[in-house]
Each structure stands twice: as C-alpha cells, then as structure tokens.
Write an enzyme that holds these catalytic residues in place. Sequence first.
Site, PDB file in Angstrom:
ATOM      1  N   TYR A   1       0.862  -0.910   0.259  1.00 60.04           N
ATOM      2  CA  TYR A   1      -0.042   0.078   0.140  1.00 60.04           C
ATOM      3  C   TYR A   1       0.822   1.473  -0.475  1.00 60.04           C
ATOM      4  CZ  TYR A   1      -4.438  -3.238   1.626  1.00 60.04           C
ATOM      5  OH  TYR A   1      -5.231  -3.772   1.409  1.00 60.04           O
TER       6      TYR A   1
ATOM      7  N   TYR B   1       0.379  -9.634   0.845  1.00 59.92           N
ATOM      8  CA  TYR B   1       1.619  -9.473   1.418  1.00 59.92           C
ATOM      9  C   TYR B   1       1.076  -9.562   2.991  1.00 59.92           C
ATOM     10  CZ  TYR B   1      -2.542  -6.631   3.137  1.00 59.92           C
ATOM     11  OH  TYR B   1      -3.650  -6.059   3.768  1.00 59.92           O
TER      12      TYR B   1
ATOM     13  N   ARG C   1      -1.579 -12.238   3.251  1.00 59.42           N
ATOM     14  CA  ARG C   1      -3.168 -11.730   3.230  1.00 59.42           C
ATOM     15  C   ARG C   1      -3.490 -12.295   0.782  1.00 59.42           C
ATOM     16  NH1 ARG C   1      -7.039  -8.236   4.310  1.00 59.42           N
ATOM     17  NH2 ARG C   1      -8.064 -10.360   3.429  1.00 59.42           N
TER      18      ARG C   1
ATOM     19  N   HIS D   1      -6.598  -9.003  -2.863  1.00 56.90           N
ATOM     20  CA  HIS D   1      -7.238  -7.952  -2.647  1.00 56.90           C
ATOM     21  C   HIS D   1      -7.531  -6.868  -2.846  1.00 56.90           C
ATOM     22  CE1 HIS D   1      -5.705  -7.669   1.328  1.00 56.90           C
ATOM     23  NE2 HIS D   1      -6.194  -6.282   1.548  1.00 56.90           N
TER      24      HIS D   1
ATOM     25  N   HIS E   1     -10.424  -3.568  -1.362  1.00 57.10           N
ATOM     26  CA  HIS E   1     -11.727  -2.545  -0.725  1.00 57.10           C
ATOM     27  C   HIS E   1     -12.180  -1.943  -0.906  1.00 57.10           C
ATOM     28  CE1 HIS E   1      -8.905  -3.835   2.481  1.00 57.10           C
ATOM     29  NE2 HIS E   1      -8.265  -3.530   2.025  1.00 57.10           N
TER      30      HIS E   1
END
Length: 250
Positions: free
Chosen positions: A116, A155, A165, A168, A170
């Site tokens: 991110y 990640y 994770r 995906h 959000h």
Amino acid sequence: MTQETVDQTGSGLVLPQYRRDDADAHPPLLSPGYRSTVQRAPQRPLTYLPQRLTEVTGPLLGEGRLGELDHDLTRQHDGEPQGQRIIVHGRILDGDGRPVPHTLVEIWQTNAAGRYRHAVDNWSAPLDPHFEGVGRALTDDRGRYRFVTVQPGAYPWRNHDNAWRPAHIHFSLFGRAFTQRLVTQMYFPGDPLFFQDPIFNSVRDPSARDRMIARYDHAATVPEWALAYEFDIVLRGRESIPFEDEDDDE
C-alpha cells in the site's frame, strides 16, 4: 428494497426500516483468529440507535466531486503502473435485486507487489511511483460501475505464523444516504491463500464467503489489453455481501 415504515420521531415523520441480514453472512465483531479484533471488539452489548432525520439526509455525492480519471487507476500519473492490467466491473443492487443508481463506490488496494502507499506499510516490497491504489466512481442509471486497475499482490501481515493476505480490493459504498456505508473486500478466484486467512474465514456462511470472490469475465476481457472480473454487490437481504469494520485497513 422492501421496507417497513415507522414513526420514530413522534412528529409524524415516517422513516424506512430495512430488513435484517442473516447473521452468519457477516463476520462477528470478535474473531479471535484475527488478532486485532480482540483489542477493538465491543465488550458490552450494543445499543440500538433509532434513525432520525439526520441519518436519512446528508451531503450529496454528485458527479461534480469525481475527477475524470478517478475510475482508472492506471492513468492517474504520467506513466503506467507495473502489473497485470484488469477491469473490475459489476452492479450495486438492493435486497430485491433492483439496481442502485448514482451511488458512490470507492476502492483501495495494494500495488502489484503487494504494498500500500501508506505510511505504516513499510515491508520490503517496492512502491510504484505510478500507482496510488485509490479510485472512485458513481454507478449509472442501471447500478453499474467500472474500474481499470492492476492485479493487487499478496502481502505478509504478522497476524499468525507465515501469515499472508490473499490478493484483494477494498470496496466502500454509500447507499441512499450519507450515513449508509458498507465496507467489504473483493477477492480473486482460485487464490491459494484463502485457507489461512482469518478475515476471509471469519464469514461463517460458505455461500456468503463465495459472494466476496469475483467472477472472471472473459466476455468483458479486452484482447491484448486487460483481463476482466465481475463483482456484483447486494446491499441487503439474504444475498447481501458480507461487510466489515470500517476501521479495518488490512
């Protein structure tokens, strides 16, 4: 959407009451496998707050608040981001299957390396100077939305031993009023990391978990340009998408 109407103000104002969703379709606030919920889950019974006029009115989310390239995360900088280009599209529907037009859809995600663009994300995957990982769009008259982005990467997140994770995206959606917000995650079909992810598996109903997985859409795939995934979101009722704590940023 089927509604019951109740005068909650004592002044003759009739406000909508929406049907309740199946409890197993949403993750519990306390999911011990997801360690941060142990620290933030409510310790006392929840208090019901009836809707008032301020809950069904509020700021308008109009087209004037959107930028020309907000829906295309691959064209927000001078250069193109690294990674597999994908199209993510679908419909927003109410509990009776009717489209929800002109509702704000926001997304955020990692880059192709699984990082991110956020101050607290400091693992060793590289940042992409041409990718912010944030987009927004309004649904059209038929409740449809469309984003162009890149395939997000998995990640590590240290929740448990060798924790990763699954890839995906959000989603944040606003309903008929500003305070009607839903936050969920879209996953990709066939991900090998589903088995060990406590966020995905905190949804107890297997069919509800399946509703968080996008469908590969070959018909919408653009030859030699981008793969496509379809992700419809039902806001209420037995087919509703599982939603999550709005503070979840993983």
